[in-house]
Enzyme design. Structure first.
Site, PDB file in Angstrom:
ATOM      1  N   ASP A  17    -147.343  19.438  -1.907  1.00 44.14           N
ATOM      2  CA  ASP A  17    -148.027  20.228  -2.946  1.00 44.14           C
ATOM      3  C   ASP A  17    -147.719  21.725  -2.853  1.00 44.14           C
ATOM      4  OD1 ASP A  17    -149.390  20.608  -0.644  1.00 44.14           O
ATOM      5  OD2 ASP A  17    -151.352  20.006  -1.402  1.00 44.14           O
ATOM      6  N   HIS A  66    -118.795  29.393  -2.982  1.00 47.37           N
ATOM      7  CA  HIS A  66    -120.251  29.540  -3.051  1.00 47.37           C
ATOM      8  C   HIS A  66    -120.894  29.048  -1.757  1.00 47.37           C
ATOM      9  CE1 HIS A  66    -120.578  30.009  -7.731  1.00 47.37           C
ATOM     10  NE2 HIS A  66    -120.017  31.029  -7.123  1.00 47.37           N
ATOM     11  N   ASP A 124    -121.633  38.148  -0.687  1.00 48.58           N
ATOM     12  CA  ASP A 124    -121.820  38.161  -2.139  1.00 48.58           C
ATOM     13  C   ASP A 124    -123.324  38.056  -2.348  1.00 48.58           C
ATOM     14  OD1 ASP A 124    -121.997  37.657  -4.858  1.00 48.58           O
ATOM     15  OD2 ASP A 124    -120.354  36.210  -4.888  1.00 48.58           O
ATOM     16  N   HIS A 159    -110.716  31.313  -9.488  1.00 50.10           N
ATOM     17  CA  HIS A 159    -111.848  31.568 -10.388  1.00 50.10           C
ATOM     18  C   HIS A 159    -111.494  32.697 -11.351  1.00 50.10           C
ATOM     19  CE1 HIS A 159    -112.952  35.190  -8.050  1.00 50.10           C
ATOM     20  NE2 HIS A 159    -112.809  34.467  -6.949  1.00 50.10           N
ATOM     21  N   TYR A 161    -108.059  33.608  -1.408  1.00 49.88           N
ATOM     22  CA  TYR A 161    -108.652  32.720  -0.406  1.00 49.88           C
ATOM     23  C   TYR A 161    -107.546  31.817   0.147  1.00 49.88           C
ATOM     24  CZ  TYR A 161    -112.333  34.242  -3.574  1.00 49.88           C
ATOM     25  OH  TYR A 161    -113.129  35.007  -4.376  1.00 49.88           O
TER      26      TYR A 161
HETATM   27  N1  GLY Z   1    -122.437  35.398  -7.108  1.00 50.97           N
HETATM   28  C1  GLY Z   1    -121.809  34.448  -7.919  1.00 50.97           C
HETATM   29  C2  GLY Z   1    -120.650  35.039  -8.592  1.00 50.97           C
HETATM   30  O1  GLY Z   1    -120.106  36.032  -8.142  1.00 50.97           O
HETATM   31  O2  GLY Z   1    -120.251  34.595  -9.623  1.00 50.97           O
HETATM   32 MN    MN Z   2    -121.019  37.401  -6.828  1.00 53.41          MN
END
Ligand code: GLY
Ligand code: MN
Ligand code: MN
Length: 458
Positions: free
Chosen positions: A46, A240, A257, A363, A400
């Protein structure tokens, strides 16, 4: 504890009523928009996770409670706002705090009328009976989804998603939103400086996380905007990584980060620095390349450019640098050569065993930033939209190299570096909101050496 010098800004009731008015005007005529709160989520038995209001709700009202609904209508051209809220309940308030109730909702949150949430069905039924369109976004709160669906099935009017209108509004920040974001950014910058100052070999990653989050809270930013990432050594190559459980090793880099949330608005900063305060030659080569790409991308950020173009600038700079370091083949030195080499490798099935940029930079360079750390608009086409003043986004190239990647010279394996700042587009360029954390290697080394000298003296 590092305290930021910037004074915190807060929103006025008029900010929210102006947004509600603009939103009402953007709906089809004779519409109602129903914006639901996030659900509370159980952490254990709870006890719940700290509640955070849904971002669209937060954009239109600062009513902070769960189990609530904001309804905005524009019937016959008149904008009206209604809150549907939790009932006052003395025994529940004894455990979890005072509730505004319907009186508090009307008195303090600028709506003309409020109802208790047990009346959701009858209130929505009445509104649907008077309008031709309803805007509702499914997937925010499953309990409200089911309740809305049932009422709507019996009182069908045209159904729309409010996301497009709200994304467009949220994408351009007002001066006050920018001031709030500057505050969140500067608190986060102060937290990164503190972590750099305290870092030393032998610490656990979570101790740096604790330092960052203490500075956030000390400055009034009560939550991180996302799970804080502190990755030492090869953990920095996991994009991440939030486990944050390892010991920081002498000779390794650490990637942090981390960003705070203030009045709902996120900051998002990454810095990568040597655990012992001094970059090795191989680390410095990669660091300076990522930094050059990041600086080139920031320099290009101005009205009329697009996020995709900014990404191209960062990616091309890193591709050329990786050729110079001998990590990518000479044939990839220019764009058309890189394209041909990749096409050839694809044909021969050798792509997985060769070095190429996407293998090391997987990315995007940017995402929008605001009430969500990965903010609206979410559709990929927004990356081709010309940038305009008031748009806020990150610039965060990285490289990386997996620790066991045999396509990479041994001295670079296990290195992960990302450098991330937050920028807002201005009339003629951009303002970097997070500029107060050092990022030139020599500045980082100087800051860390001065901090170490202070501990030795103490
Ligand atoms: N902190 C997640 C990003 O940099 O997208
Ligand atoms: Mn970030
Ligand atoms: Mn980011």
């Amino acid at each position: 504890m590092n305290k930021t010098k910037r004074k915190a800004t807060s929103f006025r009731n008029s900010d929210f009523s102006r947004r509600r008015g603009e939103f009402a005007a953007a709906l089809h005529p004779n519409s109602a928009a129903i914006i639901v709160s996030n659900p509370e989520r159980v952490r254990s038995n709870d006890t719940e996770f700290p509640f955070r209001q849904s971002s669209d709700f937060m954009y239109l009202s600062d009513f902070p409670e769960p189990e609530s609904v904001l309804v905005i209508t524009n019937l016959r051209g008149y904008p009206q706002s209604v809150l549907i809220v939790r009932k006052k309940d003395k025994s529940a308030e004894k455990w979890t705090g005072i509730r505004e109730g319907i009186e508090g909702a009307v008195e303090n949150y600028g709506v003309s009328v409020a109802y208790e949430n047990t009346e959701f069905e009858s209130v929505i039924e009445d509104i649907l009976g008077r309008c031709e369109n309803v805007y509702y976004k499914y997937g925010i709160n499953p309990a409200f989804d089911a309740r809305f669906e049932k009422v709507w099935r019996e009182n069908t009017v045209a159904l729309h998603d409010p996301t497009e209108i709200l994304s467009e509004m949220r994408q351009i920040k007002s001066e006050r939103e920018l001031d709030v974001m500057r505050y969140s950014a500067e608190v986060s910058a102060a937290a990164h400086v503190e972590a750099m100052s305290l870092c030393q070999p032998g610490m656990h990653e979570y101790q740096l996380q604790a330092t960052l989050e203490a500075v956030f809270a000390f400055n009034g930013c009560r939550a991180p905007a996302y799970g804080t990432i502190v990755g030492g050594g090869k953990n920095a190559t996991i994009l991440h990584y939030i486990t944050n459980g390892d010991v920081l090793q002498d000779g390794d880099l650490v990637l942090i980060d981390a960003g705070s949330e203030y009045l709902g608005y996120a900051a998002d900063i990454t810095r990568t620095f040597p655990v012992n305060g001094k970059f090795s030659d191989a680390q410095l080569e990669i660091y300076n390349l990522v930094l050059a790409a990041q600086e080139a991308a920031i320099k290009a950020a101005k009205p009329g450019k697009t996020l995709n173009q900014i990404h191209e600038i960062a990616a091309n700079r890193m591709r050329r640098g990786l050729v110079e370091l001998g990590i990518l083949p000479e044939s990839m030195k220019n764009k058309s050569g890189a394209r041909k080499t990749l096409a050839q490798a694809k044909k021969e099935g050798t792509l997985d065993s060769m070095a190429h940029l996407r293998r090391f930079f997987m990315h995007g360079t940017s995402h929008w930033l605001g009430l969500d750390v990965h903010d609206v608009p979410h559709d990929r086409s927004s990356r081709d939209e010309p940038l305009a003043p008031g748009m806020v986004f990150t610039v965060e190239p990285g490289l990386y190299f997996d620790f066991d990647d045999e396509t990479v010279p041994a001295q670079y394996r296990g290195i992960g570096i990302r450098i991330e700042d937050d920028v807002v587009i201005t009339e003629d360029g951009c303002e970097v909101l997070t500029a107060s954390v050092p990022k030139k290697a020599a500045e980082i080394e100087k800051l860390m050496a001065e901090a170490q000298a202070r501990w030795i003296k103490e």
